[in-house]
Design an enzyme around this catalytic site. Structure first.
Site, short mmCIF file in Angstrom:
data_model
loop_
_atom_site.label_atom_id
_atom_site.label_comp_id
_atom_site.label_asym_id
_atom_site.label_seq_id
_atom_site.Cartn_x
_atom_site.Cartn_y
_atom_site.Cartn_z
N ILE A 78 0.84 -1.21 0.00
CA ILE A 78 0.00 0.00 0.00
C ILE A 78 0.87 1.26 0.00
CG2 ILE A 78 -1.83 -1.23 1.27
CD1 ILE A 78 -1.40 0.80 3.59
N SER A 79 2.17 1.10 0.19
CA SER A 79 3.04 2.29 0.24
C SER A 79 4.03 2.37 -0.92
CB SER A 79 3.82 2.31 1.57
OG SER A 79 2.96 2.45 2.67
N PRO A 85 9.84 1.00 -1.21
CA PRO A 85 9.78 -0.35 -1.80
C PRO A 85 9.17 -1.37 -0.84
CG PRO A 85 12.04 0.18 -1.16
CD PRO A 85 11.23 1.43 -0.95
N ASP A 86 8.58 -2.43 -1.40
CA ASP A 86 8.12 -3.50 -0.53
C ASP A 86 9.29 -4.44 -0.25
OD1 ASP A 86 8.36 -5.14 -2.74
OD2 ASP A 86 6.23 -5.52 -2.99
N PHE A 87 9.01 -5.61 0.30
CA PHE A 87 10.09 -6.51 0.69
C PHE A 87 10.39 -7.58 -0.35
CE2 PHE A 87 8.41 -4.64 4.49
CZ PHE A 87 9.54 -4.35 5.23
N ARG A 88 9.33 -8.15 -0.92
CA ARG A 88 9.52 -9.39 -1.68
C ARG A 88 9.23 -9.30 -3.16
NH1 ARG A 88 7.74 -10.22 3.27
NH2 ARG A 88 9.02 -11.51 4.64
N ASN A 161 3.12 -2.17 8.24
CA ASN A 161 4.06 -1.14 7.80
C ASN A 161 4.58 -0.30 8.96
OD1 ASN A 161 3.46 -2.18 5.34
ND2 ASN A 161 2.13 -0.50 4.70
N ILE A 162 5.80 0.16 8.78
CA ILE A 162 6.44 0.96 9.83
C ILE A 162 6.65 2.39 9.34
CG2 ILE A 162 7.59 -0.98 10.93
CD1 ILE A 162 10.12 -0.20 9.31
N ASP A 163 6.00 2.73 8.21
CA ASP A 163 6.27 4.03 7.60
C ASP A 163 5.41 5.16 8.15
OD1 ASP A 163 3.74 3.59 6.38
OD2 ASP A 163 4.68 2.67 4.62
N HIS A 180 3.81 -4.46 13.35
CA HIS A 180 5.27 -4.60 13.35
C HIS A 180 5.94 -3.34 13.88
CE1 HIS A 180 4.97 -8.06 10.18
NE2 HIS A 180 4.49 -8.38 11.36
N CYS A 212 22.13 6.20 23.42
CA CYS A 212 21.40 6.82 24.53
C CYS A 212 22.23 7.91 25.19
CB CYS A 212 21.05 5.72 25.53
SG CYS A 212 20.12 6.29 26.93
N CYS A 215 22.90 6.35 28.91
CA CYS A 215 23.72 5.17 29.21
C CYS A 215 24.58 4.71 28.03
CB CYS A 215 22.85 4.01 29.70
SG CYS A 215 21.89 3.25 28.38
N ASN A 277 -4.59 -6.58 -4.39
CA ASN A 277 -3.15 -6.87 -4.44
C ASN A 277 -2.74 -7.11 -5.89
OD1 ASN A 277 -1.08 -7.16 -2.36
ND2 ASN A 277 -0.73 -9.21 -3.18
N GLU A 279 -1.11 -9.59 -6.87
CA GLU A 279 -1.17 -11.04 -7.13
C GLU A 279 -2.07 -11.69 -6.08
OE1 GLU A 279 2.73 -12.58 -6.17
OE2 GLU A 279 2.95 -11.09 -4.59
N CYS A 321 -3.03 -1.23 -5.30
CA CYS A 321 -3.96 -0.88 -4.22
C CYS A 321 -4.65 0.44 -4.52
CB CYS A 321 -3.19 -0.77 -2.90
SG CYS A 321 -2.55 -2.34 -2.32
P1 OAD Z 1 5.86 -8.10 0.86
O1 OAD Z 1 6.93 -7.40 0.09
O2 OAD Z 1 6.15 -9.45 1.36
O3 OAD Z 1 4.55 -8.19 -0.02
C1 OAD Z 1 4.02 -7.09 -0.71
C2 OAD Z 1 2.83 -7.55 -1.52
O4 OAD Z 1 2.22 -6.40 -2.09
C3 OAD Z 1 3.21 -8.48 -2.67
O5 OAD Z 1 2.21 -9.48 -2.81
C4 OAD Z 1 3.20 -7.54 -3.89
O6 OAD Z 1 2.84 -8.20 -5.09
C5 OAD Z 1 2.13 -6.57 -3.50
N1 OAD Z 1 2.30 -5.22 -4.05
C6 OAD Z 1 3.42 -4.49 -4.23
N2 OAD Z 1 3.15 -3.27 -4.71
C7 OAD Z 1 1.81 -3.21 -4.84
C8 OAD Z 1 0.88 -2.21 -5.27
N3 OAD Z 1 1.28 -0.99 -5.67
N4 OAD Z 1 -0.44 -2.50 -5.25
C9 OAD Z 1 -0.87 -3.74 -4.87
N5 OAD Z 1 -0.06 -4.71 -4.44
C10 OAD Z 1 1.25 -4.46 -4.41
O7 OAD Z 1 5.44 -7.10 2.04
P2 OAD Z 1 4.64 -7.46 3.38
O8 OAD Z 1 3.60 -8.48 3.12
O9 OAD Z 1 4.21 -6.16 3.96
O10 OAD Z 1 8.43 -7.58 8.57
O11 OAD Z 1 5.78 -8.08 4.27
C11 OAD Z 1 5.46 -8.52 5.56
C12 OAD Z 1 6.62 -8.35 6.50
O12 OAD Z 1 7.79 -8.95 5.94
C13 OAD Z 1 7.06 -6.92 6.74
O13 OAD Z 1 6.25 -6.25 7.70
C14 OAD Z 1 8.47 -7.08 7.23
C15 OAD Z 1 8.94 -8.13 6.27
O14 OAD Z 1 9.95 -8.97 6.74
C16 OAD Z 1 9.46 -7.34 9.41
O15 OAD Z 1 10.46 -6.78 9.04
C17 OAD Z 1 9.28 -7.83 10.78
ZN ZN Z 2 19.88 4.18 27.92
#
Ligand code: OAD
Ligand code: ZN
Length: 361
Positions: A78-79, A85-88, A161-163, A180, A212, A215, A277, A279, A321
């Site tokens: 969603i971001s 960028p996303d992760f995967r 998301n942490i953004d 997260h 810190c 400390c 999504n 996919e 999204c």
């Molecule tokens: P992922 O990168 O695993 O998945 C993102 C999903 O969004 C994928 O299925 C993409 O195809 C889809 N996507 C990307 N851009 C899109 C767009 N513009 N519109 C629609 N879909 C889109 O990200 P998360 O599922 O958020 O955790 O990953 C989960 C967790 O894995 C994160 O919170 C992080 C990571 O390790 C920690 O770091 C603890």
């Molecule tokens: Zn401290």
């Protein structure tokens, strides 16, 4: 296969033993469990929840006033149109772009044990993702979530998301579960003194590891690393929220990280689930199997089911999204409301992460 944040996850999602006897025992236990739950899992008894199994069906369901307690679940997708960028996603996702950090594995950058020994890669990465001079803006999708709240339909928004873009979009704190964690605040890893995002950003701008002032230990943003517990707010709200949900909207997540991914199975069987999504994700490998086959094969139930003969409540909008939310809002007659919520700098719908993820590593 699902990834887990291991510290707090005690599920048996990935049980796989080489020992046949253990397998058989497990299967029998499973049979007992499913047998006991049979009345809940047999879909034949369920009322028809959607007039038709399609986006139109979801639109009609909302228009009929049946979606009064919507839960939205979100991930990095969603971001991406905001430039994060996303992760995967292959190629553009963070985990494909970490060579320069020489990590044991891409996920190590968010691993608490690794961070304790080597905080540098994390802060270097954070700096490249959150440059001080760049302010990321909420997207159309964030605005749609806000609109659900304005209309009094949003029970809660769960984000991985942490953004902090949900905060920037104006979603009230009490409706927001940052599963997260968040970059918004930070704490000393030793004495727990609280620090602001500005403090962290200031230190990162100087290329120094935030430490810190009391400390001298490392200060870590309050994001959840692999090996850490999710915030207690997550668990308390999950307990009470999901059983009341009457529409679940899942957006921009690969549903690979537990326990978040498993939340999709906590809504009532009568609750429609809409995935927006690029996919299809979260699809159960056992969704096409009948009750007996699931027991005999040992395949667990749960997960989304868009396409099997038994599919009855899960609908997918495949695309970005932003586009998905915009078309849904239009179909609901909410275009003017979306426009009203529009703030300067909110991104417009675009075509996908490859083009949108300008902030590549
Ligand atoms: P992922 O990168 O695993 O998945 C993102 C999903 O969004 C994928 O299925 C993409 O195809 C889809 N996507 C990307 N851009 C899109 C767009 N513009 N519109 C629609 N879909 C889109 O990200 P998360 O599922 O958020 O955790 O990953 C989960 C967790 O894995 C994160 O919170 C992080 C990571 O390790 C920690 O770091 C603890
Ligand atoms: Zn401290």
């Amino acid at each position: 296969m699902a990834e887990k944040l291991p510290c707090h996850d005690t599920s048996s999602d990935e049980d796989s033993s080489d020992d046949d006897v253990s397998n058989e025992l497990l299967r029998q236990l499973l049979q007992l469990k499913i047998g006991a739950d049979k009345s809940n899992t047999d879909q034949e008894d369920l009322p028809k929840v959607l007039e038709e199994l399609s986006v139109d069906g979801i639109v009609k369901y909302i228009k009929a006033g049946k979606a009064t307690k919507i839960i939205t679940m979100a991930g990095a997708g969603i971001s991406t149109s905001a430039g994060i960028p996303d992760f995967r996603s292959p190629g553009t996702g963070l985990y494909d772009n970490l060579e320069e950090y020489n990590l044991p594995s891409p996920q190590s950058v968010f691993d608490i044990e690794y961070f304790k020994e080597h905080p540098e890669p994390f802060f270097k990465l954070a700096k490249s993702l959150w440059p001080k001079d760049k302010k990321f803006q909420p997207t159309v999708c964030h605005r749609f979530i806000k609109l659900l709240h304005v209309k009094g339909l949003l029970l809660r928004h769960y984000t991985q998301n942490i953004d902090s873009l949900e905060r920037s979009a104006g979603l009230p704190e009490e409706l927001l579960i940052e599963a997260h964690g968040t970059f918004h605040t930070s704490h000393c890893t030793s004495c727990s003194k609280t620090y602001s995002q500005e403090f962290i950003e200031g230190e990162m701008a100087k290329d120094s590891i935030p430490t810190c002032t009391d400390c001298n230990h490392v200060v870590k943003p309050d994001i959840v690393f692999f090996g850490e517990n999710l915030p207690s707010k997550f668990f308390t709200h999950v307990q009470s929220d999901f059983e009341h949900c009457n529409l679940l909207i899942i957006m921009g997540t690969s549903l690979t990280v537990q326990p978040f991914a498993r939340l999709i199975d906590r809504v009532p069987k009568t609750c429609p689930r809409l995935l927006i999504n690029l996919e299809k994700v979260g699809v159960s490998s056992g969704s096409g199997l009948d009750f007996l086959s699931r027991i005999l094969s040992g395949v667990q139930s749960g997960g989304l089911d868009f396409d099997s003969e038994k599919a009855y409540r899960d609908v997918a909008i495949l695309g970005t999204c932003d586009e998905g939310c915009e078309s849904l809002a239009n179909a609901l007659g909410w275009k003017d409301d979306m426009d009203k919520l529009s703030t300067e700098g909110t991104t417009r719908p675009e075509s996908g992460p490859e083009e949108n993820s300008t902030n590549k590593l």
